[in-house]
Design a protein around this motif. Structure first.
Motif, PDB file in Angstrom:
ATOM      1  N   ASP A 123     -25.472 -11.388 -20.805  1.00  0.00           N
ATOM      2  CA  ASP A 123     -24.978 -12.529 -21.590  1.00  0.00           C
ATOM      3  C   ASP A 123     -23.549 -12.323 -22.077  1.00  0.00           C
ATOM      4  O   ASP A 123     -22.987 -13.200 -22.737  1.00  0.00           O
ATOM      5  N   ARG A 124     -22.972 -11.161 -21.791  1.00  0.00           N
ATOM      6  CA  ARG A 124     -21.678 -10.827 -22.379  1.00  0.00           C
ATOM      7  C   ARG A 124     -20.567 -10.656 -21.360  1.00  0.00           C
ATOM      8  O   ARG A 124     -19.467 -10.283 -21.720  1.00  0.00           O
ATOM      9  N   GLY A 125     -20.800 -10.942 -20.121  1.00  0.00           N
ATOM     10  CA  GLY A 125     -19.783 -10.724 -19.102  1.00  0.00           C
ATOM     11  C   GLY A 125     -18.683 -11.771 -19.145  1.00  0.00           C
ATOM     12  O   GLY A 125     -18.769 -12.767 -19.859  1.00  0.00           O
ATOM     13  N   PRO A 126     -17.635 -11.552 -18.338  1.00  0.00           N
ATOM     14  CA  PRO A 126     -16.532 -12.513 -18.278  1.00  0.00           C
ATOM     15  C   PRO A 126     -17.051 -13.886 -17.823  1.00  0.00           C
ATOM     16  O   PRO A 126     -17.859 -13.988 -16.914  1.00  0.00           O
ATOM     17  N   GLY A 127     -16.597 -14.916 -18.505  1.00  0.00           N
ATOM     18  CA  GLY A 127     -16.976 -16.278 -18.126  1.00  0.00           C
ATOM     19  C   GLY A 127     -18.309 -16.737 -18.692  1.00  0.00           C
ATOM     20  O   GLY A 127     -18.717 -17.867 -18.460  1.00  0.00           O
ATOM     21  N   ILE A 128     -19.009 -15.883 -19.423  1.00  0.00           N
ATOM     22  CA  ILE A 128     -20.280 -16.266 -20.031  1.00  0.00           C
ATOM     23  C   ILE A 128     -19.975 -16.919 -21.376  1.00  0.00           C
ATOM     24  O   ILE A 128     -19.417 -16.292 -22.269  1.00  0.00           O
ATOM     25  N   VAL A 129     -20.334 -18.189 -21.505  1.00  0.00           N
ATOM     26  CA  VAL A 129     -19.954 -18.974 -22.680  1.00  0.00           C
ATOM     27  C   VAL A 129     -20.497 -18.394 -23.973  1.00  0.00           C
ATOM     28  O   VAL A 129     -19.758 -18.233 -24.940  1.00  0.00           O
ATOM     29  N   ARG A 130     -21.767 -18.076 -24.030  1.00  0.00           N
ATOM     30  CA  ARG A 130     -22.384 -17.614 -25.275  1.00  0.00           C
ATOM     31  C   ARG A 130     -21.687 -16.360 -25.800  1.00  0.00           C
ATOM     32  O   ARG A 130     -21.418 -16.237 -26.986  1.00  0.00           O
ATOM     33  N   GLY A 131     -21.391 -15.434 -24.918  1.00  0.00           N
ATOM     34  CA  GLY A 131     -20.697 -14.223 -25.336  1.00  0.00           C
ATOM     35  C   GLY A 131     -19.300 -14.516 -25.863  1.00  0.00           C
ATOM     36  O   GLY A 131     -18.863 -13.943 -26.870  1.00  0.00           O
ATOM     37  N   SER A 132     -18.596 -15.427 -25.203  1.00  0.00           N
ATOM     38  CA  SER A 132     -17.247 -15.808 -25.654  1.00  0.00           C
ATOM     39  C   SER A 132     -17.287 -16.492 -27.009  1.00  0.00           C
ATOM     40  O   SER A 132     -16.435 -16.242 -27.864  1.00  0.00           O
ATOM     41  N   GLU A 133     -18.288 -17.367 -27.213  1.00  0.00           N
ATOM     42  CA  GLU A 133     -18.433 -18.054 -28.499  1.00  0.00           C
ATOM     43  C   GLU A 133     -18.639 -17.048 -29.628  1.00  0.00           C
ATOM     44  O   GLU A 133     -17.986 -17.125 -30.672  1.00  0.00           O
ATOM     45  N   MET A 134     -19.552 -16.121 -29.417  1.00  0.00           N
ATOM     46  CA  MET A 134     -19.860 -15.144 -30.458  1.00  0.00           C
ATOM     47  C   MET A 134     -18.662 -14.241 -30.743  1.00  0.00           C
ATOM     48  O   MET A 134     -18.374 -13.926 -31.903  1.00  0.00           O
ATOM     49  N   ALA A 135     -17.945 -13.847 -29.703  1.00  0.00           N
ATOM     50  CA  ALA A 135     -16.758 -13.001 -29.904  1.00  0.00           C
ATOM     51  C   ALA A 135     -15.694 -13.754 -30.706  1.00  0.00           C
ATOM     52  O   ALA A 135     -15.052 -13.171 -31.596  1.00  0.00           O
ATOM     53  N   ALA A 136     -15.507 -15.039 -30.446  1.00  0.00           N
ATOM     54  CA  ALA A 136     -14.528 -15.839 -31.187  1.00  0.00           C
ATOM     55  C   ALA A 136     -14.953 -15.988 -32.651  1.00  0.00           C
ATOM     56  O   ALA A 136     -14.114 -15.896 -33.557  1.00  0.00           O
ATOM     57  N   LEU A 137     -16.244 -16.212 -32.880  1.00  0.00           N
ATOM     58  CA  LEU A 137     -16.735 -16.337 -34.254  1.00  0.00           C
ATOM     59  C   LEU A 137     -16.582 -15.020 -35.015  1.00  0.00           C
ATOM     60  O   LEU A 137     -16.295 -15.015 -36.212  1.00  0.00           O
ATOM     61  N   GLU A 138     -16.753 -13.915 -34.299  1.00  0.00           N
ATOM     62  CA  GLU A 138     -16.576 -12.616 -34.936  1.00  0.00           C
ATOM     63  C   GLU A 138     -15.101 -12.390 -35.288  1.00  0.00           C
ATOM     64  O   GLU A 138     -14.773 -11.868 -36.354  1.00  0.00           O
ATOM     65  N   LYS A 139     -14.230 -12.828 -34.416  1.00  0.00           N
ATOM     66  CA  LYS A 139     -12.793 -12.653 -34.637  1.00  0.00           C
ATOM     67  C   LYS A 139     -12.318 -13.375 -35.903  1.00  0.00           C
ATOM     68  O   LYS A 139     -11.443 -12.880 -36.599  1.00  0.00           O
ATOM     69  N   VAL A 140     -12.919 -14.536 -36.219  1.00  0.00           N
ATOM     70  CA  VAL A 140     -12.512 -15.272 -37.425  1.00  0.00           C
ATOM     71  C   VAL A 140     -13.371 -14.904 -38.638  1.00  0.00           C
ATOM     72  O   VAL A 140     -13.224 -15.481 -39.709  1.00  0.00           O
ATOM     73  N   GLY A 141     -14.290 -13.949 -38.473  1.00  0.00           N
ATOM     74  CA  GLY A 141     -15.036 -13.418 -39.597  1.00  0.00           C
ATOM     75  C   GLY A 141     -16.297 -14.167 -39.988  1.00  0.00           C
ATOM     76  O   GLY A 141     -16.837 -13.952 -41.066  1.00  0.00           O
TER      77      GLY A 141
END
Length: 174
Positions: free
Chosen positions: A60-78
């Motif tokens: 679920d965390r590889g390149p181009g996987i939406v869910r992983g990208s969403e969670m990483a972005a949410l983590e980046k903004v705290g």
């Protein structure tokens, strides 16, 4: 924040809101009805309604996987934080659960401020709670055009074109 988006809303029974005559389709009545509708349904959310915490396996965390990208972005903004953990998973082909390593995302205190839980219909028709992260509220900016009313069966409907502004926009969404 003001958007340049032109929205269309079809009003059926909303025309029964009033001023001089409560059935008049004037700009004041239409504006009040639109504002009332936006208060109820104009919440702006990310559209990732899910149960929390969110567990992501390696696939679920590889390149181009939406869910992983969403969670990483949410983590980046705290809004969420992640940590590695193990869970038990039962795959369709197995009868017994197996342990799997996952990256678990949980809402932070800041994330909880923007979290809204909603009732949704699940896969088998049962209601279940899911939450989304919301960042602002639509509010009527101006009515730009109206069409109608026209008779549809025993009701009258009209089309209202309007622009909206975003109120209470979260800093992280800017």
């Amino acid at each position: 924040m003001k958007t340049n988006v032109l929205c269309v809303m079809v009003f059926g029974t909303l025309l029964v809101v009033g001023c001089g005559s409560k059935n008049d389709a004037n700009e004041k009545n239409l504006s009040e009805a639109t504002n009332a509708s936006l208060v109820k349904k104009g919440q702006l959310c990310l559209g990732i309604a899910t149960k929390w915490p969110v567990d992501l396996q390696d696939s679920d965390r590889g390149p181009g996987i939406v869910r992983g990208s969403e969670m990483a972005a949410l983590e980046k903004v705290g809004l969420v934080r992640s940590h590695e953990t193990e869970i038990e998973v039962t795959y369709l082909s197995d009868t017994r659960p197996v342990k799997a390593k996952v990256l678990r995302y949980e809402l932070t205190d800041d994330g909880k401020k923007f979290y809204q839980e909603k009732q949704t219909v699940g896969l088998i028709g049962e209601k279940e709670s899911r939450g989304d992260i919301c960042f602002g509220q639509q509010a009527l900016d101006s009515v730009t055009k109206t069409e109608g009313p026209i008779a549809v069966g025993d009701k009258k409907e009209m089309t209202l074109y309007y622009t909206y502004k975003i109120e209470n926009l979260a800093d992280w969404a800017k």
